[in-house]
Scaffold this active site. Structure first.
Site, PDB file in Angstrom:
ATOM      1  N   GLU A 299       0.898  -1.170   0.000  1.00  0.00           N
ATOM      2  CA  GLU A 299       0.000   0.000   0.000  1.00  0.00           C
ATOM      3  C   GLU A 299       0.918   1.196   0.000  1.00  0.00           C
ATOM      4  O   GLU A 299       1.707   1.380   0.921  1.00  0.00           O
ATOM      5  CB  GLU A 299      -0.923  -0.040   1.224  1.00  0.00           C
ATOM      6  CG  GLU A 299      -2.036   1.006   1.180  1.00  0.00           C
ATOM      7  CD  GLU A 299      -1.551   2.376   1.607  1.00  0.00           C
ATOM      8  OE1 GLU A 299      -1.395   3.254   0.715  1.00  0.00           O
ATOM      9  OE2 GLU A 299      -1.284   2.580   2.797  1.00  0.00           O
TER      10      GLU A 299
ATOM     11  N   CYS B 287      -2.057   7.938   4.517  1.00  0.00           N
ATOM     12  CA  CYS B 287      -2.058   7.735   3.070  1.00  0.00           C
ATOM     13  C   CYS B 287      -3.420   8.049   2.468  1.00  0.00           C
ATOM     14  O   CYS B 287      -3.530   8.316   1.278  1.00  0.00           O
ATOM     15  CB  CYS B 287      -1.634   6.310   2.736  1.00  0.00           C
ATOM     16  SG  CYS B 287      -2.465   5.066   3.712  1.00  0.00           S
TER      17      CYS B 287
END
Length: 415
Positions: free
Chosen positions: A181, A215
């Site tokens: 990720e 994020c």
């Protein structure tokens, strides 16, 4: 069992998080709660799939065939500083519960959280050697794990550049799974048909929660020209009431950034934003406190191809982009290398439908006051990145995540 132990130690772990990575009380407790959810949800998924042993079609009367998903072996888990309990627990559990062993390399900014997690696994009965911890810099320890011939798979959460480097290096010797990720440049579209009260709260929480060090943080606000002036005035008024301060204090919303490197990056970004755009709010540090305290910042009038509109900053900096036609808003949102999360505020069903159909991102939210782009819940909102935000196409906290740690074996028995 590990989930139950963690539940009993929730407030202790949350307090540790606040000291170690600067999360406010609410964010720290949510971090631990998410870790507990990962433990319980992945156990449920493993049981629901009956260990991933499935009887297949019968080709011949005297044969039975099965599909069995088997572990790869040893997974290197390289975890980030921003969710040192939640994300680390999720990645380690994904590997362990599917029968792999783990070598955990936590962020050098948050090693104590990882140590506490291993203590919980040990107390829960995870056998010696199943999970192992090594601390140190990513450039040294991380690189050694990635290039080791003894590592069978890698799971990583962090920046795009590091993630792509890991993917390329890991597969130089032999093919192996790399689950990543890798961040985002997440946009929220605020339509002229939006509920402005909801949108203000949702955007502020998404942009400035944990100082933008997520994020999934909203770093681009794409707003219709007809409501821009009113919205920005009200957003600035709302953000101005958010307390920047010591995260130990219960009324603090924005704590420090993680380290001096992030602090210096913020100052460089403010210099650039002042020259290339117009700072509507923030753009300063809090010098009266001992630590890396910076103010949430809102920037307007940046050139359309400016780096702050394209690259992840991982800081509490929100860039504002004005649009006229809804098609333009969609195109602007998609015009980045990343595809992690995105949000929209609109009471126009056609706009919401078009958003869901055309936005190139893995996690989408509509009219979500809780947070425009952050706060995915385990078991409800799989956290998956498209484009340069991920490699696997399967999300953490989702139904298909555990399969990434397994490889299929076909078994046929002649009766």
């Amino acid at each position: 069992k590990a989930a139950n132990i963690m539940s009993k130690k929730k407030y202790e772990l949350a307090a540790l998080l606040t000291y170690e990575n600067g999360k406010n009380r609410y964010e720290a407790i949510a971090d631990v709660d998410e870790a507990i959810d990962f433990l319980r949800y992945y156990a449920y998924i493993m049981e629901e799939n009956e260990g991933y042993i499935k009887k297949m079609n019968q080709c011949y009367p005297d044969e039975e065939s099965y599909s069995v998903l088997r572990p790869y072996g040893i997974f290197a888990v390289i975890s980030p500083f921003n969710f040192p309990i939640a994300i680390t627990t999720g990645m380690c559990t994904g590997a362990l519960i599917t029968g792999n062993t783990v070598v955990l390399k936590p962020s050098s900014d948050t090693p104590i959280s990882a140590i506490k997690l291993l203590e919980i696994f040990e107390e829960a009965g995870v056998i010696d050697g199943a999970i192992n911890l090594i601390t140190g810099s990513g450039s040294v320890i991380g690189d050694a794990l990635v290039t080791s011939k003894d590592i069978d798979g890698i799971v990583f959460t962090g920046s795009r550049d590091v993630g792509i480097n890991i993917y390329n290096k890991a597969n130089q010797i032999r093919p192996k799974p790399v689950i990543t990720e890798m961040g985002g440049k997440n946009a929220c579209i605020v339509s002229k048909d939006a509920d402005i009260d909801k949108a203000i709260v949702g955007v502020a929480r998404a942009a400035f929660g944990y100082s933008g060090q997520k994020c999934s943080a909203c770093s681009r606000l794409i707003i219709h020209k007809d409501i821009k002036d009113e919205f920005m005035d009200r957003l600035i008024n709302f953000v101005d009431k958010l307390k920047v301060g010591n995260p130990i204090e219960k009324d603090t919303f924005i704590g420090p950034v993680i380290n001096n490197k992030a602090y210096e990056k913020y100052n460089r970004c403010i210099d650039i934003a002042s020259k290339d755009g117009k700072i509507l709010y923030g753009g300063k540090v809090r010098e009266d406190l001992n630590g890396y305290y910076v103010y949430p910042t809102i920037v307007d009038k940046l050139p359309k191809d400016h780096e702050f509109l394209k690259e992840e900053l991982f800081l509490p900096i929100l860039a504002v982009i004005q649009y006229d036609r809804f098609e333009d808003a969609i195109n602007i949102a998609n015009d980045v290398d990343y595809g992690l999360t995105a949000g929209i505020f609109s009471n126009n069903k056609l706009e919401v439908d078009k958003f869901f159909d055309e936005i190139q991102a893995g996690v989408l939210y509509a009219n979500r006051e809780k947070s425009a782009t952050t706060g995915a819940m385990v078991g409800a909102q799989p956290f998956v990145g498209w484009k340069y935000s991920g490699i696997s196409g399967k999300g953490t906290g989702g139904r298909y995540y555990l399969e990434l740690f397994l490889r299929e074996q076909s078994r046929t028995i002649n009766k």
